[in-house]
Design an enzyme around this catalytic site. Structure first.
Site, PDB file in Angstrom:
ATOM      1  N   CYS A   1      47.044  56.838  45.571  1.00 43.17           N
ATOM      2  CA  CYS A   1      46.158  57.203  46.683  1.00 43.17           C
ATOM      3  C   CYS A   1      46.499  58.593  47.236  1.00 43.17           C
ATOM      4  O   CYS A   1      46.173  59.588  46.620  1.00 43.17           O
ATOM      5  CB  CYS A   1      46.211  56.122  47.763  1.00 43.17           C
ATOM      6  SG  CYS A   1      44.791  56.143  48.883  1.00 43.17           S
TER       7      CYS A   1
ATOM      8  N   HIS B   1      44.513  51.376  44.586  1.00 41.65           N
ATOM      9  CA  HIS B   1      45.700  50.596  44.934  1.00 41.65           C
ATOM     10  C   HIS B   1      45.999  49.514  43.911  1.00 41.65           C
ATOM     11  O   HIS B   1      45.502  48.392  44.020  1.00 41.65           O
ATOM     12  CB  HIS B   1      45.519  49.952  46.318  1.00 41.65           C
ATOM     13  CG  HIS B   1      45.565  50.935  47.441  1.00 41.65           C
ATOM     14  ND1 HIS B   1      46.712  51.212  48.138  1.00 41.65           N
ATOM     15  CD2 HIS B   1      44.606  51.718  47.971  1.00 41.65           C
ATOM     16  CE1 HIS B   1      46.459  52.128  49.061  1.00 41.65           C
ATOM     17  NE2 HIS B   1      45.182  52.450  48.977  1.00 41.65           N
TER      18      HIS B   1
ATOM     19  N   GLU C   1      48.692  47.831  43.585  1.00 45.75           N
ATOM     20  CA  GLU C   1      49.455  46.714  44.160  1.00 45.75           C
ATOM     21  C   GLU C   1      48.521  45.635  44.691  1.00 45.75           C
ATOM     22  O   GLU C   1      48.822  44.460  44.666  1.00 45.75           O
ATOM     23  CB  GLU C   1      50.389  47.207  45.261  1.00 45.75           C
ATOM     24  CG  GLU C   1      49.758  47.428  46.612  1.00 45.75           C
ATOM     25  CD  GLU C   1      48.882  48.663  46.685  1.00 45.75           C
ATOM     26  OE1 GLU C   1      48.137  48.789  47.668  1.00 45.75           O
ATOM     27  OE2 GLU C   1      48.938  49.503  45.766  1.00 45.75           O
TER      28      GLU C   1
END
Length: 380
Positions: A264, A354, A356
């Site tokens: 990001c 993202h 994760e």
């Protein structure tokens, strides 16, 4: 300014956009006033992760899903130490949460943390307005903060803009800390915290990585003091054009050839370090349903996003940079925005979204394995 008031749901509230559009509803969460950049999130789930994502610092988040708060709030899904959004906008708040992990209602949590919100407005109309006009400054006012419309509009137009905002140091840790590897330790990673989410070092720890999380002010010397096998630059809020210090630090890492991974804000930092520019998107990408193509494999992933800025890099050619050849590795299929970069002559890559993905989806989890592969290759 906020005041905690029970019975807020019966308190009138007003949302005022900087272009003069006004929505009237009821207070949700704390009663008072707040200012920020109005943005919308298209995720139907994962609101707790959204609220506690430091990348949303100084933003007022509009939820496009009509029913919010259905699963309440628990103590396990926080992505950081607090709620970071400046304000919260929902159409129909859940009256009673229903989930075995719930500890309190979303309304109660917003109130306890002083987050001013509004409910009962036409969030579809508001979202369409932001798509047409772009993200803009906004204010939410309730209780004693409500004044004449012209006075509220003047307050909103005095608020700072997101473009030019340098915010990462406001959300990052002030002291280094370590997230230990789960199971056998295989690698050490220095992670520069520009607004890191808690799930990110956890995903690395699952792969045997001991993560040393460092403040946004960390220097190249601080990074190499932990003897890292790899270096990570996190997500975070604000305008990447202001992030001169992280860019300088990343260039120092690239010069040494240490495996590098950015997410990001970290992707935008890599873009600047390579000599590319950045720009502000009209209304950004936010939510957990954004289609991205990994151009190295051709695979299309459904991904989680939260960014209002992007890297300006050529999509169809390999670029020469001070650190060798670079190419765009990932692209958004909605609008062709750059969603990833990789160096071809050094072990470095980044993505704008993202992987994760707390609250999902998990299509991009392989990127952590790709980082591990870079460190294995360097060690070999």
């Amino acid at each position: 300014m906020t005041t905690s008031t029970r019975g807020a749901a019966r308190t009138p509230a007003v949302l005022v956009l900087e272009d003069g559009r006004i929505f009237r509803g009821r207070a949700y969460g704390a009663v008072g006033e707040t200012f920020g950049e109005a943005v919308f999130s298209t995720g139907m789930t994962g609101y707790q992760e959204t609220l506690t994502d430091p990348s949303y610092h100084r933003q007022v988040v509009v939820m496009t899903a009509p029913h919010v708060g259905n699963t309440g709030v628990n103590d396990e899904d926080m992505e950081s130490r607090k709620i970071w959004v400046s304000g919260y906008v929902v159409r129909d708040p859940a009256r009673v949460p229903s989930n075995w992990r719930s500890r309190r209602t979303l309304d109660e949590e917003l109130d306890a943390q002083g987050v001013v919100g509004i409910s009962g407005i036409d969030t579809r109309a508001l979202t369409r307005h932001l798509r047409e006009r772009g993200a803009m400054r906004v204010g939410i006012f309730s209780g004693d903060a409500v004044r004449e419309d012209s006075a509220l509009l003047a307050r909103v137009q005095e608020a700072p803009q997101m473009k030019g905002a340098n915010l990462s140091a406001e959300v990052a840790t002030t002291e280094p800390y370590v997230v230990p590897a789960i199971g056998e330790k295989k690698f050490t990673v220095a992670a520069v915290d520009l607004g890191i989410k808690g799930m990110t070092p956890h995903r690395m720890a699952e792969r045997g990585i001991e993560v040393h999380v460092l403040p946004a002010t960390a220097t190249v010397e601080d990074i190499y003091a932990v003897n890292p096998d790899g270096v990570f630059f996190s997500n975070g809020p604000g305008d990447p054009a202001t992030a001169d210090h992280p860019v300088s630090v990343m260039r120092g890492v690239l010069e040494r050839g240490t495996p590098l991974f950015g997410i990001c804000f970290g992707n935008q930092i890599l873009g600047r370090a390579l000599g590319f520019g950045t720009f502000k998107l009209k209304y950004g990408h936010r939510g957990i349903n954004q289609p991205v193509q990994d151009r190295t494999t051709g695979k299309v992933e459904v991904t989680a996003h939260n960014h209002g800025f992007a890297v300006d890099a050529p999509l169809e050619k390999v670029s020469e940079t001070p650190f060798g050849r670079a190419e765009v590795s990932h692209v958004c299929l909605n609008d062709n925005v750059v969603e990833g970069l990789q160096l071809l002559d050094r072990p470095a890559f980044s993505v704008q979204y993202h992987p994760e993905a707390a609250a999902g989806p998990h299509d991009a989890a392989y990127l952590f394995d790709r980082f591990v592969s870079l460190m294995e290759g360097q060690r070999a």
